[in-house]
Design a protein around this motif. Structure first.
Motif, PDB file in Angstrom:
ATOM      1  N   THR A  35      79.117  54.907 -61.957  1.00  0.00           N
ATOM      2  CA  THR A  35      78.467  53.410 -61.638  1.00  0.00           C
ATOM      3  C   THR A  35      77.955  53.433 -60.422  1.00  0.00           C
ATOM      4  O   THR A  35      78.151  53.875 -59.676  1.00  0.00           O
ATOM      5  N   ARG A  80      77.364  49.710 -64.687  1.00  0.00           N
ATOM      6  CA  ARG A  80      76.778  50.953 -65.337  1.00  0.00           C
ATOM      7  C   ARG A  80      75.570  50.639 -66.205  1.00  0.00           C
ATOM      8  O   ARG A  80      75.992  50.073 -67.585  1.00  0.00           O
ATOM      9  N   SER A  81      74.275  50.706 -65.819  1.00  0.00           N
ATOM     10  CA  SER A  81      73.519  49.796 -66.696  1.00  0.00           C
ATOM     11  C   SER A  81      73.455  48.575 -66.871  1.00  0.00           C
ATOM     12  O   SER A  81      73.855  48.005 -65.929  1.00  0.00           O
ATOM     13  N   SER A  82      73.529  48.149 -68.202  1.00  0.00           N
ATOM     14  CA  SER A  82      73.577  46.573 -68.354  1.00  0.00           C
ATOM     15  C   SER A  82      75.238  46.129 -68.384  1.00  0.00           C
ATOM     16  O   SER A  82      75.430  45.161 -68.430  1.00  0.00           O
TER      17      SER A  82
END
Length: 238
Positions: A35, A80-82
């Motif tokens: 994250t 975390r990414s989207s």
């Protein structure tokens, strides 16, 4: 996720949120693997949150003598990414069983302390006074708010939307990995703050640097109405 993925259901009510813009170096040591820190308008936020934890069911079963209690947590925001989520630095409850289960299943940093709360709604106005207290003796802590105005849905791209609409939890694991779990609830109505604050000593819980940050005036504060919440079983991501 389906019914079989549910770990806990409950009602979270009267969420008092004090929010502080802080130097990201205070948080980097707590960021779980996989994250990264999330920001609002370029700032990192730390939130002290107190709320009522009601009608708790674990794996569909009611826990005797654990149907209504308080929680206070200190959290910050990651992505975390989207997926946008929260990381808890410490969570406080007055029930040993809740603290023990959360440590065992999620490796969350729960502690058991004496707690109380008070919610006063003034019928002649929209004002609500809310207070959460924990600890005892000279280490007793208190957070409080007096609201103004009606309950509203947070505006898009507002600070209150950023704080309330992170729907994932991330917990660092002892092996250096991370557990990801979903927290499902509808959007919460919020009431803005007329006055809000915190008093007490937090150095023993969070260390001197984080405790000092919480002694500043919060950058924002509000009271969220809350709702039924579902916490799903976690998945190891690293």
């Amino acid at each position: 996720m389906g019914q079989q993925g549910r770990f806990l259901t409950a009602e979270w009510k009267n969420l008092l949120m004090l929010n502080y813009a802080v130097d990201p170096t205070l948080l980097k040591g707590y960021v779980p693997a996989g994250t990264e820190l999330d920001t609002f308008e370029g700032k990192n936020y730390l939130s002290l949150v107190g709320f009522e934890f009601n009608r708790t069911r674990i794996l569909g079963l009611a826990v005797p003598f654990h149907q209504a209690f308080e929680e206070v947590n200190l959290r910050f925001y990651v992505r975390r990414s989207s997926k946008r989520g929260v990381v808890f630095i410490r969570e406080l409850v007055p029930k040993y069983a809740v603290a023990s289960i959360a440590r065992l299943v999620f490796n969350e940093r729960y502690s058991c302390v004496p707690m109380s709360h008070r919610i006063t709604a003034h019928a002649e106005s929209d004002i609500i006074e809310a207070e959460y207290s924990w600890g005892k003796g000279p280490n007793r802590c208190r957070m409080w708010i007096e609201t103004e105005g009606p309950s509203i849905l947070p505006l898009d791209d507002s600070a209150s939307q950023f704080i309330t609409e992170h729907y994932w939890g991330y917990a660092a694991q002892n092996n250096g990995g991370c557990l990801e779990y979903e927290v499902e609830h509808p959007r919460w109505l919020v009431m803005n703050s007329r006055r809000a604050g915190f008093s007490g000593s937090l150095a023993g819980l969070y260390g001197p640097e984080l405790a000092q940050a919480l002694l500043c005036e919060p950058d924002s504060a509000f009271l969220a109405e809350g709702s039924t919440v579902t916490v799903f079983k976690g998945t190891k991501i690293n």
